[in-house]
Design an enzyme around this catalytic site. Structure first.
Site, PDB file in Angstrom:
ATOM      1  N   TYR A   1      28.352  30.791  16.947  1.00  0.00           N
ATOM      2  CA  TYR A   1      29.526  30.659  16.079  1.00  0.00           C
ATOM      3  C   TYR A   1      29.243  29.615  15.002  1.00  0.00           C
ATOM      4  O   TYR A   1      30.060  28.779  14.672  1.00  0.00           O
ATOM      5  CB  TYR A   1      30.749  30.262  16.912  1.00  0.00           C
ATOM      6  N   GLY A   2      28.026  29.708  14.453  1.00  0.00           N
ATOM      7  CA  GLY A   2      27.661  28.814  13.362  1.00  0.00           C
ATOM      8  C   GLY A   2      28.031  29.414  12.023  1.00  0.00           C
ATOM      9  O   GLY A   2      29.020  30.142  11.907  1.00  0.00           O
TER      10      GLY A   2
ATOM     11  N   GLN B   1      26.692  31.881  10.054  1.00  0.00           N
ATOM     12  CA  GLN B   1      26.804  33.340  10.058  1.00  0.00           C
ATOM     13  C   GLN B   1      27.722  33.830  11.169  1.00  0.00           C
ATOM     14  O   GLN B   1      28.527  34.743  10.971  1.00  0.00           O
ATOM     15  CB  GLN B   1      25.422  33.984  10.206  1.00  0.00           C
TER      16      GLN B   1
ATOM     17  N   ASP C   1      17.018  30.958  15.017  1.00  0.00           N
ATOM     18  CA  ASP C   1      15.762  31.581  15.455  1.00  0.00           C
ATOM     19  C   ASP C   1      15.087  30.776  16.557  1.00  0.00           C
ATOM     20  O   ASP C   1      14.402  31.337  17.422  1.00  0.00           O
ATOM     21  CB  ASP C   1      14.784  31.677  14.273  1.00  0.00           C
TER      22      ASP C   1
ATOM     23  N   HIS D   1      18.201  38.210  10.864  1.00  0.00           N
ATOM     24  CA  HIS D   1      16.863  37.897  10.340  1.00  0.00           C
ATOM     25  C   HIS D   1      15.862  38.414  11.361  1.00  0.00           C
ATOM     26  O   HIS D   1      16.056  38.259  12.564  1.00  0.00           O
ATOM     27  CB  HIS D   1      16.735  36.382  10.143  1.00  0.00           C
TER      28      HIS D   1
ATOM     29  N   ASP E   1      12.177  37.056   3.037  1.00  0.00           N
ATOM     30  CA  ASP E   1      13.168  36.016   3.286  1.00  0.00           C
ATOM     31  C   ASP E   1      12.490  34.659   3.469  1.00  0.00           C
ATOM     32  O   ASP E   1      12.900  33.662   2.867  1.00  0.00           O
ATOM     33  CB  ASP E   1      13.989  36.363   4.528  1.00  0.00           C
TER      34      ASP E   1
ATOM     35  N   GLU F   1      12.779  31.430   0.796  1.00  0.00           N
ATOM     36  CA  GLU F   1      13.249  30.114   1.249  1.00  0.00           C
ATOM     37  C   GLU F   1      12.233  29.022   0.933  1.00  0.00           C
ATOM     38  O   GLU F   1      12.582  27.937   0.467  1.00  0.00           O
ATOM     39  CB  GLU F   1      13.489  30.144   2.763  1.00  0.00           C
TER      40      GLU F   1
ATOM     41  N   GLU G   1      21.480  15.253 -14.765  1.00  0.00           N
ATOM     42  CA  GLU G   1      20.562  16.119 -15.506  1.00  0.00           C
ATOM     43  C   GLU G   1      19.709  17.001 -14.588  1.00  0.00           C
ATOM     44  O   GLU G   1      19.377  18.133 -14.957  1.00  0.00           O
ATOM     45  CB  GLU G   1      19.634  15.267 -16.390  1.00  0.00           C
TER      46      GLU G   1
ATOM     47  N   GLU H   1      23.944  19.588 -12.996  1.00  0.00           N
ATOM     48  CA  GLU H   1      24.041  20.666 -13.982  1.00  0.00           C
ATOM     49  C   GLU H   1      23.284  21.922 -13.565  1.00  0.00           C
ATOM     50  O   GLU H   1      23.443  22.985 -14.193  1.00  0.00           O
ATOM     51  CB  GLU H   1      23.536  20.173 -15.343  1.00  0.00           C
TER      52      GLU H   1
END
Length: 344
Positions: free
Chosen positions: A30-31, A33, A88, A113, A196, A200, A232, A236
């Site tokens: 229940y994190g 995802q 994982d 995943h 994936d 990352e 900067e 932004e």
């Protein structure tokens, strides 16, 4: 169904939800995802429960959200579809201890995943269906987009398919999670996992955070105020990424000044050089040949000493200290935060 180049893309109109609405679905974890999938599926009419370790304090949050919380063992015995949304790092342990002894022929074992399946940390029996539903965004965005009637684009992939309908089940799951409004792309376990990990490491997380810190340090070491360096090189960035997100690099360049455009096209390639790309290729090779997976699995077996050390060092980096102070000046940022402090 439509095609983007050679990839199949499905939308709500293409998908029948009955393959998931007629099944009992359990979400492991229940994190980020886990909470999103569980709540989205519940609100889409799916018979869903959440499974956690016995005695987990998170059960209180699950119950407050109107969901039933059960143990891993009970979950596998009860469910037709087991969606593993745990980190994982614990997939193999939970599979070996709770799933494997209770797994049933014809069950559907899903993941967000493909790491554990692709690198053979988990090898289900041949009579078990395996699939991926992978939202291309963090869980908090999956939930917030669903609540507004939108969704996060998602990937689906089928591994083992003894029941013959695993693609239909995965598409129905993804639609109930909100993805059908944005597009669901069919892929493979291999392609999802390797792209994936590369994204990352080389761009989204590793590349971006390293570039931000290097830019900040360069300005501060040259004597500029850290507050200006923060604005900067980090603050932004969201404005630029939003432009790219909605319209690609061309839209971003259309929106910025001519001076910025010229700096972009003439100085950017001096930073990301052929040597940088060569290092990216090495990173991809390490993902493809399993070297990264072996390294990461071994790091976990040792208790993640290197990861914990490097994360702790970065928490005290000047850009983080300055950033916490500056964000405190802007109340609207706190109001719009996707992750609250008590979730960290």
């Amino acid at each position: 169904m439509s095609k983007v180049l050679d990839m199949k893309v499905y939308y709500d109109k293409d998908i029948d939800t009955s393959p998931i609405l007629t099944k009992k679905v359990v979400i492991l974890g229940y994190g980020s995802q886990g909470h999103a999938h569980a709540l989205n599926l519940k609100e889409s009419g799916v018979n869903v429960k959440v499974a956690l370790r016995e005695g987990s304090k998170t059960c209180e949050r699950v119950q407050k959200a109107g969901l039933e919380c059960i143990s891993f063992e009970e979950a596998v015995q009860w469910a037709d579809v087991v969606m593993n949304l745990l980190p994982d790092t614990v997939h193999k342990e939970v599979y070996d201890k709770y799933i494997a002894p209770n797994i049933k022929s014809g069950m559907y074992l899903g993941f967000a995943h493909g790491f554990s399946i692709h690198y053979n940390e988990i090898i289900p029996p041949a009579d078990v269906n395996t699939f991926i539903v992978a939202p291309k965004g963090p869980g908090h965005l999956v939930r917030s987009e669903y609540k507004t009637g939108r969704g996060v684009p998602s990937l689906v992939a089928v591994g083992q398919n003894p029941s013959g309908d695993t693609l239909e089940v995965s598409l129905a799951y993804a639609k109930c999670n909100g993805a059908g409004t944005a597009g669901i792309i069919e892929t493979t376990f291999k392609n999802e996992t390797e792209t994936d990990l590369f994204g990352e490491q080389a761009v989204l997380c590793g590349g971006t955070s390293a570039l931000i810190k290097a830019g900040f340090e360069t300005l501060v070491e040259a004597g500029y105020p850290p507050e200006m360096a923060y604005f900067e090189c980090l603050h932004e960035l969201k404005l630029i990424v939003d432009l790219i997100y909605y319209g690609g690099i061309s839209d971003m360049r259309y929106s910025i000044s001519d001076t910025a455009k010229y700096g972009d096209v003439t100085r950017g390639p001096r930073l990301v050089t052929s040597e940088t790309k060569a290092e990216m290729k090495k990173i991809l090779e390490e993902i493809q040949n399993g070297k990264f997976a072996k390294e990461w699995i071994e790091e976990n077996r040792k208790g993640q000493p290197n990861l914990k050390m490097m994360l702790e060092e970065d928490r005290d980096h000047e850009i983080e200290v300055v950033g916490r102070k500056l964000r405190g000046m802007m109340s609207w940022i706190k109001d719009a935060q996707l992750i609250s402090s008590d979730e960290r």
